[in-house]
Design a protein around this motif. Sequence first.
Motif, mmCIF file in Angstrom:
data_model
loop_
_atom_site.group_PDB
_atom_site.id
_atom_site.type_symbol
_atom_site.label_atom_id
_atom_site.label_comp_id
_atom_site.label_asym_id
_atom_site.label_seq_id
_atom_site.Cartn_x
_atom_site.Cartn_y
_atom_site.Cartn_z
ATOM 1 N N THR A 47 0.838 -1.204 0.000
ATOM 2 C CA THR A 47 0.000 0.000 0.000
ATOM 3 C C THR A 47 0.872 1.252 0.000
ATOM 4 O O THR A 47 0.555 2.235 -0.672
ATOM 5 N N PHE A 48 1.978 1.206 0.734
ATOM 6 C CA PHE A 48 2.901 2.345 0.723
ATOM 7 C C PHE A 48 3.445 2.574 -0.687
ATOM 8 O O PHE A 48 3.502 3.718 -1.158
ATOM 9 N N LEU A 49 3.819 1.513 -1.385
ATOM 10 C CA LEU A 49 4.291 1.658 -2.764
ATOM 11 C C LEU A 49 3.216 2.268 -3.668
ATOM 12 O O LEU A 49 3.522 3.091 -4.537
ATOM 13 N N THR A 50 1.972 1.889 -3.443
ATOM 14 C CA THR A 50 0.873 2.481 -4.203
ATOM 15 C C THR A 50 0.800 3.986 -3.937
ATOM 16 O O THR A 50 0.598 4.779 -4.861
ATOM 17 N N GLU A 51 0.990 4.387 -2.687
ATOM 18 C CA GLU A 51 0.983 5.815 -2.349
ATOM 19 C C GLU A 51 2.137 6.542 -3.036
ATOM 20 O O GLU A 51 1.970 7.673 -3.508
ATOM 21 N N VAL A 52 3.302 5.915 -3.097
ATOM 22 C CA VAL A 52 4.454 6.515 -3.775
ATOM 23 C C VAL A 52 4.135 6.704 -5.258
ATOM 24 O O VAL A 52 4.347 7.787 -5.816
ATOM 25 N N LEU A 56 3.885 10.283 -7.249
ATOM 26 C CA LEU A 56 4.702 10.582 -8.426
ATOM 27 C C LEU A 56 3.839 10.903 -9.638
ATOM 28 O O LEU A 56 4.123 11.840 -10.398
ATOM 29 N N THR A 57 2.775 10.155 -9.810
ATOM 30 C CA THR A 57 1.877 10.380 -10.934
ATOM 31 C C THR A 57 1.187 11.741 -10.827
ATOM 32 O O THR A 57 0.973 12.411 -11.825
ATOM 33 N N SER A 58 0.880 12.159 -9.603
ATOM 34 C CA SER A 58 0.192 13.433 -9.421
ATOM 35 C C SER A 58 1.056 14.620 -9.853
ATOM 36 O O SER A 58 0.537 15.683 -10.177
#
Length: 64
Positions: A47-52, A56-58
Amino acid sequence: MANEYDGLWHHDPDQFHRDRQRLNRMLGDDWIVLHVTSKRMREDFDTFLTEVRTALTSRTRPRA
């Protein structure tokens, strides 16, 4: 983007103070700052990787 690891040294008031000063400087420079703990690294890393990735995408701008 910065990832901050919050470990046991945050029990030291001087270290906590320095960390918050650094955080304020980064935020003032428009950095994205994500925090992670050892528990999260062990139990919720995906889940942390998803947040990263989301962070980055934002900030990705399409090329003109």
